[in-house]
Design an enzyme around this catalytic site. Sequence first.
Site, PDB file in Angstrom:
ATOM      1  N   THR A   1       0.883  -1.166   0.000  1.00 13.02           N
ATOM      2  CA  THR A   1       0.000   0.000   0.000  1.00 13.02           C
ATOM      3  C   THR A   1       0.921   1.216   0.000  1.00 13.02           C
ATOM      4  O   THR A   1       1.601   1.493   0.990  1.00 13.02           O
ATOM      5  CB  THR A   1      -0.905   0.031   1.243  1.00 13.02           C
ATOM      6  OG1 THR A   1      -1.656  -1.184   1.285  1.00 13.02           O
ATOM      7  CG2 THR A   1      -1.852   1.213   1.191  1.00 13.02           C
TER       8      THR A   1
ATOM      9  N   LYS B   1      -0.006   5.234   8.262  1.00 16.88           N
ATOM     10  CA  LYS B   1       0.734   5.385   6.999  1.00 16.88           C
ATOM     11  C   LYS B   1      -0.262   5.576   5.855  1.00 16.88           C
ATOM     12  O   LYS B   1      -0.138   6.499   5.049  1.00 16.88           O
ATOM     13  CB  LYS B   1       1.595   4.146   6.734  1.00 16.88           C
ATOM     14  CG  LYS B   1       2.229   4.160   5.350  1.00 16.88           C
ATOM     15  CD  LYS B   1       2.698   2.799   4.887  1.00 16.88           C
ATOM     16  CE  LYS B   1       1.609   1.792   4.779  1.00 16.88           C
ATOM     17  NZ  LYS B   1       1.651   0.867   3.684  1.00 16.88           N
TER      18      LYS B   1
ATOM     19  N   LYS C   1      -7.373   1.850  -3.383  1.00 23.90           N
ATOM     20  CA  LYS C   1      -7.055   1.417  -2.015  1.00 23.90           C
ATOM     21  C   LYS C   1      -7.239   2.588  -1.038  1.00 23.90           C
ATOM     22  O   LYS C   1      -7.680   2.409   0.098  1.00 23.90           O
ATOM     23  CB  LYS C   1      -5.618   0.878  -1.968  1.00 23.90           C
ATOM     24  CG  LYS C   1      -5.079   0.557  -0.578  1.00 23.90           C
ATOM     25  CD  LYS C   1      -5.638  -0.722   0.016  1.00 23.90           C
ATOM     26  CE  LYS C   1      -5.083  -0.934   1.431  1.00 23.90           C
ATOM     27  NZ  LYS C   1      -5.525  -2.160   2.049  1.00 23.90           N
TER      28      LYS C   1
HETATM   29  N1  LIG Z   1      -1.188  -6.563   7.433  1.00 18.09           N
HETATM   30  C1  LIG Z   1      -2.335  -6.283   6.808  1.00 18.09           C
HETATM   31  O1  LIG Z   1      -3.430  -6.639   7.271  1.00 18.09           O
HETATM   32  C2  LIG Z   1      -2.319  -5.542   5.487  1.00 18.09           C
HETATM   33  C3  LIG Z   1      -3.492  -5.483   4.729  1.00 18.09           C
HETATM   34  C4  LIG Z   1      -3.488  -4.832   3.513  1.00 18.09           C
HETATM   35  C5  LIG Z   1      -2.329  -4.213   3.073  1.00 18.09           C
HETATM   36  N2  LIG Z   1      -1.187  -4.265   3.838  1.00 18.09           N
HETATM   37  C6  LIG Z   1       0.006  -3.576   3.308  1.00 18.09           C
HETATM   38  O2  LIG Z   1       0.919  -4.560   2.838  1.00 18.09           O
HETATM   39  C7  LIG Z   1       2.264  -4.111   3.056  1.00 18.09           C
HETATM   40  C8  LIG Z   1       3.004  -5.146   3.913  1.00 18.09           C
HETATM   41  O3  LIG Z   1       2.309  -5.325   5.138  1.00 18.09           O
HETATM   42  P1  LIG Z   1       2.680  -6.483   6.164  1.00 18.09           P
HETATM   43  O4  LIG Z   1       1.562  -6.519   7.160  1.00 18.09           O
HETATM   44  O5  LIG Z   1       3.043  -7.724   5.430  1.00 18.09           O
HETATM   45  O6  LIG Z   1       3.960  -5.857   6.858  1.00 18.09           O
HETATM   46  P2  LIG Z   1       5.127  -6.547   7.697  1.00 18.09           P
HETATM   47  O7  LIG Z   1       4.671  -7.838   8.298  1.00 18.09           O
HETATM   48  O8  LIG Z   1       5.697  -5.510   8.595  1.00 18.09           O
HETATM   49  O9  LIG Z   1       6.210  -6.922   6.571  1.00 18.09           O
HETATM   50  C9  LIG Z   1       6.891  -5.934   5.856  1.00 18.09           C
HETATM   51  C10 LIG Z   1       7.851  -6.623   4.919  1.00 18.09           C
HETATM   52  O10 LIG Z   1       8.562  -5.639   4.176  1.00 18.09           O
HETATM   53  C11 LIG Z   1       9.967  -5.841   4.358  1.00 18.09           C
HETATM   54  N3  LIG Z   1      10.641  -4.543   4.315  1.00 18.09           N
HETATM   55  C12 LIG Z   1      10.251  -3.396   4.910  1.00 18.09           C
HETATM   56  N4  LIG Z   1      11.112  -2.405   4.622  1.00 18.09           N
HETATM   57  C13 LIG Z   1      12.056  -2.935   3.821  1.00 18.09           C
HETATM   58  C14 LIG Z   1      13.202  -2.404   3.194  1.00 18.09           C
HETATM   59  N5  LIG Z   1      13.544  -1.123   3.307  1.00 18.09           N
HETATM   60  N6  LIG Z   1      13.953  -3.242   2.454  1.00 18.09           N
HETATM   61  C15 LIG Z   1      13.608  -4.538   2.309  1.00 18.09           C
HETATM   62  N7  LIG Z   1      12.534  -5.086   2.881  1.00 18.09           N
HETATM   63  C16 LIG Z   1      11.763  -4.293   3.620  1.00 18.09           C
HETATM   64  C17 LIG Z   1      10.087  -6.516   5.693  1.00 18.09           C
HETATM   65  O11 LIG Z   1      11.333  -7.171   5.817  1.00 18.09           O
HETATM   66  P3  LIG Z   1      11.885  -7.657   7.268  1.00 18.09           P
HETATM   67  O12 LIG Z   1      11.280  -9.005   7.497  1.00 18.09           O
HETATM   68  O13 LIG Z   1      13.347  -7.696   7.116  1.00 18.09           O
HETATM   69  O14 LIG Z   1      11.431  -6.614   8.272  1.00 18.09           O
HETATM   70  C18 LIG Z   1       8.900  -7.474   5.625  1.00 18.09           C
HETATM   71  O15 LIG Z   1       9.185  -8.581   4.809  1.00 18.09           O
HETATM   72  C19 LIG Z   1       2.155  -2.737   3.729  1.00 18.09           C
HETATM   73  O16 LIG Z   1       2.256  -1.730   2.752  1.00 18.09           O
HETATM   74  C20 LIG Z   1       0.760  -2.758   4.347  1.00 18.09           C
HETATM   75  O17 LIG Z   1       0.222  -1.457   4.476  1.00 18.09           O
HETATM   76  C21 LIG Z   1      -1.163  -4.925   5.024  1.00 18.09           C
END
Ligand SMILES: NC(=O)c1ccc[n+]([C@@H]2O[C@H](COP(=O)([O-])OP(=O)(O)OC[C@H]3O[C@@H](n4cnc5c(N)ncnc54)[C@H](OP(=O)(O)O)[C@@H]3O)[C@@H](O)[C@H]2O)c1
Length: 289
Positions: free
Chosen positions: A98, A241, A173
């Site tokens: 997102t 965010k 979104k």
């Molecule tokens: N969670 C939800 O319910 C949900 C629903 C819809 C959309 N989203 C969106 O989907 C996206 C991911 O969400 P998530 O819940 O999966 O987040 P998350 O569990 O915090 O995972 C984030 C991922 O991104 C990686 N990452 C972050 N910064 C990075 C960087 N600078 N370089 C390389 N890798 C990086 C992290 O690596 P590490 O493992 O090394 O930290 C991890 O694999 C976000 O944009 C969020 O807004 C989430």
Amino acid sequence: MAKVAFIGLGVMGFPMAGHLREKGGHDVTVYNRTAAKAEEWVKTYGGTSAPTPAEAARDADFVFTCVGYDDDLRSVTIGETGALAGMTAGAVLIDNTTASAEVARELYEAARAKDVDFIDAPVSGGQAGAENGVLTVMCGGDQPVFDRAKPVIDAYARMVGLMGPVGAGQLTKMINQICIAGLVQGLAEGIHFGKQAGLDIEKVVEVISKGAAGSWQMENRHKTMNQEKYDFGFAVDWMRKDLGIVLAEARRNGAKLPVTALVDQFYGDVQSMGGNRWDTSSLLARLQK
Ligand SMILES: NC(=O)c1ccc[n+]([C@@H]2O[C@H](COP(=O)([O-])OP(=O)(O)OC[C@H]3O[C@@H](n4cnc5c(N)ncnc54)[C@H](OP(=O)(O)O)[C@@H]3O)[C@@H](O)[C@H]2O)c1
């Protein structure tokens, strides 16, 4: 079967990449900044892992990214060892983060400069939707590229739509998040009012959820809200965010979002209460304190 790379194995990316392998039957190579998660993924699903996004993306037909903020996305795509450095002409970069519509347009241009195609494809449906492979995917990009990408995206989705040119997925979104913000605040106020009035919240919801007030949030969140449990779900930090992206876009396009701006501040209060990783339904916590 396609050659696929997946970059970012977080709460969402880990199971999404899993569905590409198990349901889609694709040849999947993963990259995660914290290598232990990539190793865990390979142990769970097979496939392979690579030490950089560029190496994961080498010779892939489709490269998926799902990371955190705009700058994280830039670093795993256009950075020195980013995915685009490993991609070849004709491949498609699909971003599930997102993020802003601006960064989507920026990546589209960077990709086109290498004859690579780009689709912005943020998702809705949360952790459960990712784990069950039933996400809603809102895409922006060119129709022929979307037509090629859709059968691959289908592995982790129940609904995949092309909303318009590049950036239109992210704009859709944003609408999704605008609709959720006001709704969750309304639900929090309703439950708070019910508790003050001494009513049985379960009973109230059982009845009103069948009428005009019913919603996904009411159905799926009222129980935990009633128990004041928030240690799961879609984190307040992520919502802030997203609302930051929404409010910046509204300043550009002139949309008036008074309730969304207010709810964004309420989420700021929740963060001050230590609720950074609490589910977004924790708007109730600031009313109950
Ligand atoms: N969670 C939800 O319910 C949900 C629903 C819809 C959309 N989203 C969106 O989907 C996206 C991911 O969400 P998530 O819940 O999966 O987040 P998350 O569990 O915090 O995972 C984030 C991922 O991104 C990686 N990452 C972050 N910064 C990075 C960087 N600078 N370089 C390389 N890798 C990086 C992290 O690596 P590490 O493992 O090394 O930290 C991890 O694999 C976000 O944009 C969020 O807004 C989430």
